[in-house]
Design a protein around this motif. Structure first.
Motif, PDB file in Angstrom:
ATOM      1  N   GLU A  91       0.966  -1.098  -0.124  1.00  0.00           N
ATOM      2  CA  GLU A  91      -0.131   0.035   0.033  1.00  0.00           C
ATOM      3  C   GLU A  91       0.992   1.249  -0.098  1.00  0.00           C
ATOM      4  N   VAL A  92       1.928   1.193   0.678  1.00  0.00           N
ATOM      5  CA  VAL A  92       2.823   2.487   0.736  1.00  0.00           C
ATOM      6  C   VAL A  92       3.508   2.701  -0.749  1.00  0.00           C
ATOM      7  N   GLY A  93       3.834   1.609  -1.544  1.00  0.00           N
ATOM      8  CA  GLY A  93       4.324   1.674  -2.683  1.00  0.00           C
ATOM      9  C   GLY A  93       3.199   2.408  -3.904  1.00  0.00           C
ATOM     10  N   GLN A  94       1.871   1.620  -3.421  1.00  0.00           N
ATOM     11  CA  GLN A  94       1.014   2.340  -4.421  1.00  0.00           C
ATOM     12  C   GLN A  94       0.575   3.626  -4.048  1.00  0.00           C
ATOM     13  N   ALA A  95       0.542   4.054  -3.065  1.00  0.00           N
ATOM     14  CA  ALA A  95       0.204   5.739  -2.645  1.00  0.00           C
ATOM     15  C   ALA A  95       1.056   6.201  -3.229  1.00  0.00           C
ATOM     16  N   TYR A  96       2.575   5.967  -2.874  1.00  0.00           N
ATOM     17  CA  TYR A  96       3.693   6.605  -3.468  1.00  0.00           C
ATOM     18  C   TYR A  96       3.634   6.916  -4.820  1.00  0.00           C
ATOM     19  N   ARG A  97       3.600   5.766  -5.544  1.00  0.00           N
ATOM     20  CA  ARG A  97       3.287   6.057  -7.217  1.00  0.00           C
ATOM     21  C   ARG A  97       2.267   6.922  -7.590  1.00  0.00           C
ATOM     22  N   ARG A  98       1.098   6.848  -6.623  1.00  0.00           N
ATOM     23  CA  ARG A  98      -0.092   7.698  -7.259  1.00  0.00           C
ATOM     24  C   ARG A  98       0.445   9.178  -7.174  1.00  0.00           C
ATOM     25  N   VAL A  99       1.189   9.711  -6.316  1.00  0.00           N
ATOM     26  CA  VAL A  99       1.629  11.016  -6.281  1.00  0.00           C
ATOM     27  C   VAL A  99       3.115  11.239  -7.167  1.00  0.00           C
ATOM     28  N   PHE A 100       3.913  10.369  -6.738  1.00  0.00           N
ATOM     29  CA  PHE A 100       5.391  10.500  -7.579  1.00  0.00           C
ATOM     30  C   PHE A 100       5.483   9.755  -8.622  1.00  0.00           C
ATOM     31  N   GLY A 101       4.652   8.897  -8.926  1.00  0.00           N
ATOM     32  CA  GLY A 101       4.913   8.043 -10.365  1.00  0.00           C
ATOM     33  C   GLY A 101       6.173   7.191 -10.000  1.00  0.00           C
ATOM     34  N   LYS A 102       7.121   7.216 -10.988  1.00  0.00           N
ATOM     35  CA  LYS A 102       8.297   6.191 -10.805  1.00  0.00           C
ATOM     36  C   LYS A 102       9.505   7.191 -10.384  1.00  0.00           C
ATOM     37  N   HIS A 103       9.240   8.367  -9.766  1.00  0.00           N
ATOM     38  CA  HIS A 103      10.690   9.178  -9.539  1.00  0.00           C
ATOM     39  C   HIS A 103      10.719   8.647  -8.104  1.00  0.00           C
ATOM     40  N   PHE A 104      12.146   8.210  -7.845  1.00  0.00           N
ATOM     41  CA  PHE A 104      12.347   7.908  -6.579  1.00  0.00           C
ATOM     42  C   PHE A 104      13.675   8.796  -6.441  1.00  0.00           C
ATOM     43  N   PRO A 105      13.601   9.696  -5.536  1.00  0.00           N
ATOM     44  CA  PRO A 105      14.793  10.612  -5.106  1.00  0.00           C
ATOM     45  C   PRO A 105      15.483   9.827  -4.057  1.00  0.00           C
ATOM     46  N   ALA A 106      16.391  10.456  -3.619  1.00  0.00           N
ATOM     47  CA  ALA A 106      17.375   9.777  -2.370  1.00  0.00           C
ATOM     48  C   ALA A 106      16.385   9.998  -1.004  1.00  0.00           C
ATOM     49  N   MET A 107      16.447   8.895  -0.329  1.00  0.00           N
ATOM     50  CA  MET A 107      15.520   8.697   0.813  1.00  0.00           C
ATOM     51  C   MET A 107      15.994   8.371   2.037  1.00  0.00           C
ATOM     52  N   SER A 108      15.700   8.860   3.129  1.00  0.00           N
ATOM     53  CA  SER A 108      16.052   8.319   4.343  1.00  0.00           C
ATOM     54  C   SER A 108      14.752   8.234   5.141  1.00  0.00           C
ATOM     55  N   MET A 109      14.881   7.313   6.013  1.00  0.00           N
ATOM     56  CA  MET A 109      13.415   7.251   7.115  1.00  0.00           C
ATOM     57  C   MET A 109      13.902   7.094   8.411  1.00  0.00           C
ATOM     58  N   LEU A 110      13.378   7.719   9.434  1.00  0.00           N
ATOM     59  CA  LEU A 110      13.854   7.718  10.678  1.00  0.00           C
ATOM     60  C   LEU A 110      12.498   7.212  11.529  1.00  0.00           C
ATOM     61  N   ILE A 111      12.577   6.274  12.490  1.00  0.00           N
ATOM     62  CA  ILE A 111      11.590   5.977  13.224  1.00  0.00           C
ATOM     63  C   ILE A 111      11.736   6.970  14.652  1.00  0.00           C
ATOM     64  N   VAL A 112      10.724   7.544  14.863  1.00  0.00           N
ATOM     65  CA  VAL A 112      10.683   8.562  16.148  1.00  0.00           C
ATOM     66  C   VAL A 112       9.425   8.273  16.876  1.00  0.00           C
ATOM     67  N   LYS A 113       9.914   8.704  18.232  1.00  0.00           N
ATOM     68  CA  LYS A 113       8.945   8.536  19.152  1.00  0.00           C
ATOM     69  C   LYS A 113       7.647   9.258  18.906  1.00  0.00           C
ATOM     70  N   ASP A 114       7.689  10.506  18.511  1.00  0.00           N
ATOM     71  CA  ASP A 114       6.348  11.170  18.638  1.00  0.00           C
ATOM     72  C   ASP A 114       6.746  12.419  17.407  1.00  0.00           C
ATOM     73  N   LEU A 115       5.395  12.863  17.107  1.00  0.00           N
ATOM     74  CA  LEU A 115       5.585  14.253  16.246  1.00  0.00           C
ATOM     75  C   LEU A 115       4.786  15.311  16.814  1.00  0.00           C
ATOM     76  N   VAL A 116       5.055  16.534  16.599  1.00  0.00           N
ATOM     77  CA  VAL A 116       4.372  17.682  17.510  1.00  0.00           C
ATOM     78  C   VAL A 116       3.066  17.819  17.368  1.00  0.00           C
ATOM     79  N   GLU A 117       2.370  17.312  16.066  1.00  0.00           N
ATOM     80  CA  GLU A 117       0.854  17.282  16.137  1.00  0.00           C
ATOM     81  C   GLU A 117       0.483  15.836  16.388  1.00  0.00           C
ATOM     82  N   ASP A 118      -0.292  15.753  17.716  1.00  0.00           N
ATOM     83  CA  ASP A 118      -0.546  14.482  18.068  1.00  0.00           C
ATOM     84  C   ASP A 118      -1.251  13.467  17.113  1.00  0.00           C
ATOM     85  N   GLN A 119      -1.880  13.746  16.407  1.00  0.00           N
ATOM     86  CA  GLN A 119      -2.843  12.919  15.355  1.00  0.00           C
ATOM     87  C   GLN A 119      -1.853  12.653  14.193  1.00  0.00           C
TER      88      GLN A 119
END
Length: 133
Positions: A91-119
């Motif tokens: 589902e991540v891949g499908q949603a990504y391609r709906r917006v960015f197509g087959k354009h794949f820039p350099a990416m990093s992913m960090l797992i974080v404890k929380d974000l400022v907006e609770d939702q």
């Protein structure tokens, strides 16, 4: 020349930050985008809808600066739940391609404890280069 604030037309005001800053050399810095829309209403349905909304927000900012998603060179993802992300790879891949197509820039992913907006379940920031005409 100074940096130009980029704020897509019709978006609720950004308070205390800028959604995008276009530098004189064409570099576009896009602040962390979360899964809410132009009115700051969160996408319903969990991680995938929020992820797709955040990517759509990034695309809107790039277009407001005069570029397109193919001008994006880097994405940094901040995710609150690694297991949820991993469990929904298709589902991540499908949603990504709906917006960015087959354009794949350099990416990093960090797992974080929380974000400022609770939702918020995810935040994504980007860097693009908008060539001057």
């Amino acid at each position: 020349m100074k940096p130009v604030t980029i704020h897509p037309e019709g978006w609720a005001p950004a308070l205390g930050y800028a959604n995008g800053m276009l530098m004189p050399d064409g570099t576009l810095h896009i602040g962390g985008q979360i899964g809410w829309d132009k009115d700051k209403v969160f996408a319903q349905g969990g991680f995938i809808p929020q992820m797709e909304q955040a990517l759509n927000n990034i695309a809107d900012i790039v277009r407001a600066a005069g570029g397109d998603v193919t001008d994006i060179g880097r994405l940094t993802w901040f995710v609150k739940d690694k297991d949820e992300y991993a469990a929904h790879q298709r589902e991540v891949g499908q949603a990504y391609r709906r917006v960015f197509g087959k354009h794949f820039p350099a990416m990093s992913m960090l797992i974080v404890k929380d974000l400022v907006e609770d939702q918020a379940l995810i935040e994504i920031e980007a860097t693009a280069y908008i060539a001057k005409s």
